[in-house]
Design a protein around this motif. Structure first.
Motif, PDB file in Angstrom:
ATOM      1  N   GLU A   8       6.612   0.395   7.422  1.00 10.73           N
ATOM      2  CA  GLU A   8       5.159   0.592   7.405  1.00 10.73           C
ATOM      3  C   GLU A   8       4.461  -0.567   6.697  1.00 10.73           C
ATOM      4  O   GLU A   8       3.392  -1.000   7.115  1.00 10.73           O
ATOM      5  N   GLU A   9       5.074  -1.067   5.626  1.00  8.99           N
ATOM      6  CA  GLU A   9       4.509  -2.215   4.900  1.00  8.99           C
ATOM      7  C   GLU A   9       4.448  -3.445   5.802  1.00  8.99           C
ATOM      8  O   GLU A   9       3.470  -4.192   5.776  1.00  8.99           O
ATOM      9  N   ARG A  15      -1.103  -6.183  10.489  1.00  4.89           N
ATOM     10  CA  ARG A  15      -2.546  -5.894  10.632  1.00  4.89           C
ATOM     11  C   ARG A  15      -3.375  -6.853   9.776  1.00  4.89           C
ATOM     12  O   ARG A  15      -4.399  -7.367  10.212  1.00  4.89           O
ATOM     13  N   ARG A  16      -2.924  -7.084   8.536  1.00  5.93           N
ATOM     14  CA  ARG A  16      -3.647  -7.961   7.608  1.00  5.93           C
ATOM     15  C   ARG A  16      -3.673  -9.400   8.138  1.00  5.93           C
ATOM     16  O   ARG A  16      -4.713 -10.051   8.150  1.00  5.93           O
ATOM     17  N   SER A  34       8.097  -3.437  15.819  1.00  7.15           N
ATOM     18  CA  SER A  34       8.758  -2.176  15.515  1.00  7.15           C
ATOM     19  C   SER A  34      10.183  -2.149  16.083  1.00  7.15           C
ATOM     20  O   SER A  34      11.124  -1.703  15.417  1.00  7.15           O
ATOM     21  N   ILE A  35      10.347  -2.638  17.293  1.00  9.01           N
ATOM     22  CA  ILE A  35      11.691  -2.673  17.903  1.00  9.01           C
ATOM     23  C   ILE A  35      12.623  -3.549  17.070  1.00  9.01           C
ATOM     24  O   ILE A  35      13.766  -3.185  16.809  1.00  9.01           O
ATOM     25  N   LEU A  36      12.129  -4.697  16.618  1.00  8.55           N
ATOM     26  CA  LEU A  36      12.966  -5.586  15.808  1.00  8.55           C
ATOM     27  C   LEU A  36      13.248  -4.992  14.420  1.00  8.55           C
ATOM     28  O   LEU A  36      14.320  -5.191  13.876  1.00  8.55           O
ATOM     29  N   LEU A  37      12.294  -4.254  13.874  1.00  7.75           N
ATOM     30  CA  LEU A  37      12.500  -3.618  12.567  1.00  7.75           C
ATOM     31  C   LEU A  37      13.601  -2.563  12.634  1.00  7.75           C
ATOM     32  O   LEU A  37      14.314  -2.345  11.662  1.00  7.75           O
TER      33      LEU A  37
END
Length: 149
Positions: A8-9, A15-16, A34-37
């Motif tokens: 999430e961070e 986003r930032r 997200s897929i890579l995370l």
């Protein structure tokens, strides 16, 4: 749970960064990140694209969008890649702790490793040369055990 908080961070970082650059936030970049995370290994753009089609069937993400998202995410240092020349790149998130790579030139297998002696030696060499290391990447190329058979 801690891992999800870290994810999430990283999404918040995305986003930032997008906002700082005055760009429009896109769900496609978030999906690729997200897929890579959540990936266990290193993925090609095509593997990421296929996973998106499987996990996000309603999203309208084409292969060109995946390549653009990967390029952006690498540029802002949220992901890293290993270049295989004419065979393209494989990507991973920058969430993992530092590690180096053994790369098979036959099958493109990637073996991650950590060696404290190598890390200490690099620091010693830098210090001896009055050099401050800000980051590094080690990739050793050869032939894996399976391909030697």
């Amino acid at each position: 749970m801690e891992n999800n908080n870290n994810h999430e961070e990283v999404i918040s970082d995305l986003r930032r960064i997008v906002k700082q650059k005055g760009l429009k936030y896109t769900e496609q970049r978030e999906i690729v990140l997200s897929i890579l995370l959540h990936a266990d290994g290193h993925l090609t753009a095509e593997e990421i694209y296929n996973q998106i089609k499987k996990e996000y069937p309603k999203s309208n993400v084409g292969i060109a969008t995946v390549y653009r998202a990967l390029s952006f995410l690498e540029e802002v240092d949220l992901i890293a890649s290993i270049n295989f020349g004419t065979e393209g790149k494989k990507y991973e998130s920058n969430m993992k702790s530092h590690h180096d790579h053994l790369i098979c030139t036959e099958c493109n297998a990637i073996i991650e490793f950590i060696d404290e002696e190598i890390e200490k030696r690099q620091d010693k060499i830098a210090k001896a040369n009055k050099f401050k290391i800000t980051s590094h990447s080690m990739q050793l190329y050869g032939i894996c055990e399976n391909c030697q058979k």
